[in-house]
Every structure is written in structure tokens, then in C-alpha cells.
Design an enzyme around this catalytic site. Structure first.
Site, PDB file in Angstrom:
ATOM      1  N   SER A   1      47.095  31.874  33.645  1.00  0.00           N
ATOM      2  CA  SER A   1      46.181  30.759  33.366  1.00  0.00           C
ATOM      3  C   SER A   1      45.032  30.751  34.372  1.00  0.00           C
ATOM      4  CB  SER A   1      46.924  29.422  33.360  1.00  0.00           C
ATOM      5  OG  SER A   1      47.336  29.052  34.647  1.00  0.00           O
TER       6      SER A   1
ATOM      7  N   ARG B   1      58.073  49.437  49.253  1.00  0.00           N
ATOM      8  CA  ARG B   1      56.896  48.586  48.990  1.00  0.00           C
ATOM      9  C   ARG B   1      55.584  49.350  49.165  1.00  0.00           C
ATOM     10  NH1 ARG B   1      57.173  43.416  48.341  1.00  0.00           N
ATOM     11  NH2 ARG B   1      59.245  43.137  49.229  1.00  0.00           N
TER      12      ARG B   1
ATOM     13  N   ARG C   1      54.191  39.525  44.345  1.00  0.00           N
ATOM     14  CA  ARG C   1      54.646  40.633  45.163  1.00  0.00           C
ATOM     15  C   ARG C   1      54.197  40.396  46.596  1.00  0.00           C
ATOM     16  NH1 ARG C   1      58.017  44.452  44.106  1.00  0.00           N
ATOM     17  NH2 ARG C   1      56.870  45.773  45.564  1.00  0.00           N
TER      18      ARG C   1
ATOM     19  N   ASN D   1      44.003  34.856  47.761  1.00  0.00           N
ATOM     20  CA  ASN D   1      45.226  34.406  47.083  1.00  0.00           C
ATOM     21  C   ASN D   1      45.114  32.907  46.842  1.00  0.00           C
ATOM     22  OD1 ASN D   1      47.924  34.559  46.063  1.00  0.00           O
ATOM     23  ND2 ASN D   1      48.666  33.686  47.990  1.00  0.00           N
TER      24      ASN D   1
ATOM     25  N   HIS E   1      47.709  29.631  46.558  1.00  0.00           N
ATOM     26  CA  HIS E   1      49.094  29.242  46.792  1.00  0.00           C
ATOM     27  C   HIS E   1      49.246  27.769  46.428  1.00  0.00           C
ATOM     28  CE1 HIS E   1      53.085  29.140  48.471  1.00  0.00           C
ATOM     29  NE2 HIS E   1      52.752  28.001  49.067  1.00  0.00           N
TER      30      HIS E   1
ATOM     31  N   SER F   1      45.864  25.874  47.643  1.00  0.00           N
ATOM     32  CA  SER F   1      45.002  26.426  48.688  1.00  0.00           C
ATOM     33  C   SER F   1      44.546  27.828  48.316  1.00  0.00           C
ATOM     34  CB  SER F   1      45.783  26.544  50.013  1.00  0.00           C
ATOM     35  OG  SER F   1      46.380  25.314  50.374  1.00  0.00           O
TER      36      SER F   1
ATOM     37  N   THR G   1      46.261  37.998  54.690  1.00  0.00           N
ATOM     38  CA  THR G   1      46.527  38.797  55.878  1.00  0.00           C
ATOM     39  C   THR G   1      47.998  39.224  55.795  1.00  0.00           C
ATOM     40  OG1 THR G   1      47.197  36.863  57.154  1.00  0.00           O
ATOM     41  CG2 THR G   1      44.862  37.485  57.270  1.00  0.00           C
TER      42      THR G   1
ATOM     43  N   ASP H   1      51.340  33.976  53.022  1.00  0.00           N
ATOM     44  CA  ASP H   1      50.729  32.648  52.826  1.00  0.00           C
ATOM     45  C   ASP H   1      50.107  32.120  54.118  1.00  0.00           C
ATOM     46  OD1 ASP H   1      51.606  32.656  50.157  1.00  0.00           O
ATOM     47  OD2 ASP H   1      53.521  31.745  50.691  1.00  0.00           O
TER      48      ASP H   1
ATOM     49  N   GLN I   1      47.963  23.098  38.776  1.00  0.00           N
ATOM     50  CA  GLN I   1      47.314  24.263  38.158  1.00  0.00           C
ATOM     51  C   GLN I   1      45.933  23.900  37.607  1.00  0.00           C
ATOM     52  OE1 GLN I   1      49.847  26.581  35.559  1.00  0.00           O
ATOM     53  NE2 GLN I   1      50.547  27.715  37.350  1.00  0.00           N
TER      54      GLN I   1
HETATM   55  C1  GAR Z   1      49.811  29.664  40.207  1.00  0.00           C
HETATM   56  O1  GAR Z   1      50.111  28.306  40.159  1.00  0.00           O
HETATM   57  C2  GAR Z   1      49.738  30.139  41.640  1.00  0.00           C
HETATM   58  O2  GAR Z   1      49.397  29.135  42.531  1.00  0.00           O
HETATM   59  C3  GAR Z   1      51.136  30.607  41.880  1.00  0.00           C
HETATM   60  O3  GAR Z   1      51.543  31.193  40.681  1.00  0.00           O
HETATM   61  C4  GAR Z   1      50.939  30.499  39.602  1.00  0.00           C
HETATM   62  C5  GAR Z   1      50.446  31.508  38.595  1.00  0.00           C
HETATM   63  O4  GAR Z   1      50.076  30.896  37.414  1.00  0.00           O
HETATM   64  N1  GAR Z   1      51.164  31.550  42.954  1.00  0.00           N
HETATM   65  C6  GAR Z   1      52.156  31.612  43.819  1.00  0.00           C
HETATM   66  O5  GAR Z   1      53.138  30.917  43.768  1.00  0.00           O
HETATM   67  C7  GAR Z   1      51.955  32.654  44.899  1.00  0.00           C
HETATM   68  N2  GAR Z   1      52.852  32.420  45.988  1.00  0.00           N
HETATM   69  P1  GAR Z   1      49.209  31.647  36.320  1.00  0.00           P
HETATM   70  O6  GAR Z   1      49.888  32.993  36.041  1.00  0.00           O
HETATM   71  O7  GAR Z   1      49.273  30.758  35.124  1.00  0.00           O
HETATM   72  O8  GAR Z   1      47.841  31.816  36.864  1.00  0.00           O
END
Ligand code: GAR
Length: 222
Positions: free
Chosen positions: A17, A69, A95, A111, A113, A140, A145, A149, A175
Site C-alpha cells: 500500500s 544474509r 528483511r 525506511n 517504521h 517514522s 543504518t 530501526d 498506514q
Molecule cells: C507498513 O505499515 C510499514 O510501516 C511496515 O510494514 C507495512 C507495510 O505495508 N514496516 C515495518 O514494519 C518495517 N519494520 P504495505 O506493504 O501495505 O506498504
């Protein structure tokens, strides 16, 4: 000062999304990025379909067959570098990145979070926030780095937690905020306004000792 259209790779693992919010804002001209490729580590990620529908190149490498990894990350980078991306957007890319990957793209990986970092790094943030009875929650955008997070925060979107809501409802509201703040921060980078320097985020030439914070009222789910 604009440095032109910034070649951008978006990395996903799921629904996408956030990816869709980038596609929509590029289409409407609200942000000026070139969405060069969408990469997934999961072939069934719905975001790959979103990208294909938008006419964006896609690539997928599954992580499971790789011994470690860094070997996987090197394969991902070799694939991404076919598009010579200037910016990498992690949009639900679930990942942990190797130090090698972080170094390879140093200062060029963002990123998002779903928490007001440094609070609530890691997984399951919405339920943890509800369980703790927090007043505020949000999301956020930060530079990536080696610290999970933990990179410098750029932009946060913040909302008041409703004690009656479920984790799913809270997630949907967070979201909806992500879909606004993430393209905005990426656009700053694309326009040369946002940089990573000396381990810090810089916006318009000023070091961000704290992220820019936007408060959101009644944000309807995306
Ligand atoms: C998002 O809400 C993002 O913040 C989170 O995954 C979701 C992906 O949603 N990310 C994390 O948790 C990273 N640690 P999406 O696939 O619908 O964009």
C-alpha cells in the site's frame, strides 16, 4: 535545488500500500521521482501486481535458498544495480539488511517504521502501543543504518490513540499517515533537499537533531 528525476527502487515483501501511494503521487505529479523498479523477496507479494499494473519493472529473488544474509543481499544489489538506483525505498521490506548492503547504498536507503522511533522498534508495534496505554502513536521515516530501526529520523506522522480501537484499526490509521509522509520525505531526497551526512539527516542544509513532526487528526484509512 532540484537534481532532476531521482531513479528510485522500491523494495517490498507484501501488500505494497505504501508502494501504491508512491505510484499515485508520481502519477498525479505531486512528487517527482522515477520509479525504476519494484523488488520483492516474495513472489506472491501483492505489491508486484500493483507495480505491473502501473507499468513499473519488477524483480524478485527469494531469500530462502541463500546460505546467509550477505550472499542474498549481494544478489539483490546485483539485480537492483541493473537500474542504477539513486534512492532505495524500503516499503514493508521485511528483511534485516546486512552491513555490506547498508554500506553499498550508504545514505541512499529510506525506511518507514510504524512507530514513533526511537519508541517501539521491532515488530507488532500497534498492539504493543495499545497494551502500554500510549497516548500517541504514528510512523517514522528514517535513513537506514546498520542499527535496526535506528538510523536518523527525518519525518514522523503522529496521531492520538483511541483507547477503544483494535490493533487493526490503529494500523489502518497509521498506514494512512504513512501514505502521506513517506512520498513526501522521498521527494525531499529526490529534489536534493534531504541528505545523509556525518551519520545525520540534513534538510535544506540544516542538521535534523529531531525529526520533522506532523500531527494528523481524522485521517481516514487509505
Ligand atoms: C507498513 O505499515 C510499514 O510501516 C511496515 O510494514 C507495512 C507495510 O505495508 N514496516 C515495518 O514494519 C518495517 N519494520 P504495505 O506493504 O501495505 O506498504
Amino acid at each position: 535545488m532540484s537534481k532532476g528525476r531521482c531513479k528510485t527502487a522500491i523494495l517490498i515483501s507484501g501488500s505494497g500500500s505504501n508502494l501504491q501511494s508512491f505510484i499515485d503521487r508520481v502519477d498525479s505529479g505531486e512528487i517527482d521521482l522515477e520509479l525504476a523498479v519494484v523488488f520483492s523477496n516474495r513472489p506472491d507479494a501483492y505489491g508486484l501486481q500493483r507495480a505491473q499494473q502501473a507499468g513499473i519493472a519488477t524483480a524478485c529473488i527469494e531469500h530462502a535458498p541463500f546460505a546467509d544474509r550477505e550472499t542474498f543481499d549481494r544478489a539483490v544489489a546485483a539485480k537492483l544495480d541493473e537500474w542504477q538506483p539513486e534512492l532505495l525505498i524500503l516499503a514493508g521490506f521485511m528483511r534485516i539488511l546486512s552491513p555490506w548492503f547498508v554500506k553499498h547504498y550508504e545514505g541512499r536507503v529510506l525506511n518507514i517504521h510504524p512507530a514513533l522511533l526511537p519508541a517501539y522498534p521491532g515488530l507488532d508495534t500497534h498492539q504493543r502501543v495499545l497494551d502500554a496505554g500510549e497516548t500517541w502513536h504514528g510512523s517514522s521515516v528514517h535513513f537506514v543504518t546498520e542499527e535496526l530501526d535506528g538510523g536518523p529520523c527525518i519525518l514522523q506522522g503522529k496521531l492520538a490513540v483511541d483507547r477503544q480501537e483494535t490493533a487493526e484499526q490503529l494500523c489502518a490509521r497509521v498506514q494512512a499517515i504513512e501514505h502521506q509522509i513517506y512520498p513526501q520525505a522521498a521527494d525531499w531526497f529526490g529534489k536534493g533537499r534531504l541528505q545523509f551526512k556525518d551519520g545525520c539527516a540534513w534538510l535544506d542544509g540544516n542538521r535534523l537533531d529531531k525529526p520533522v513532526v506532523q500531527a494528523f487528526g481524522n485521517v481516514t484509512p487509505f
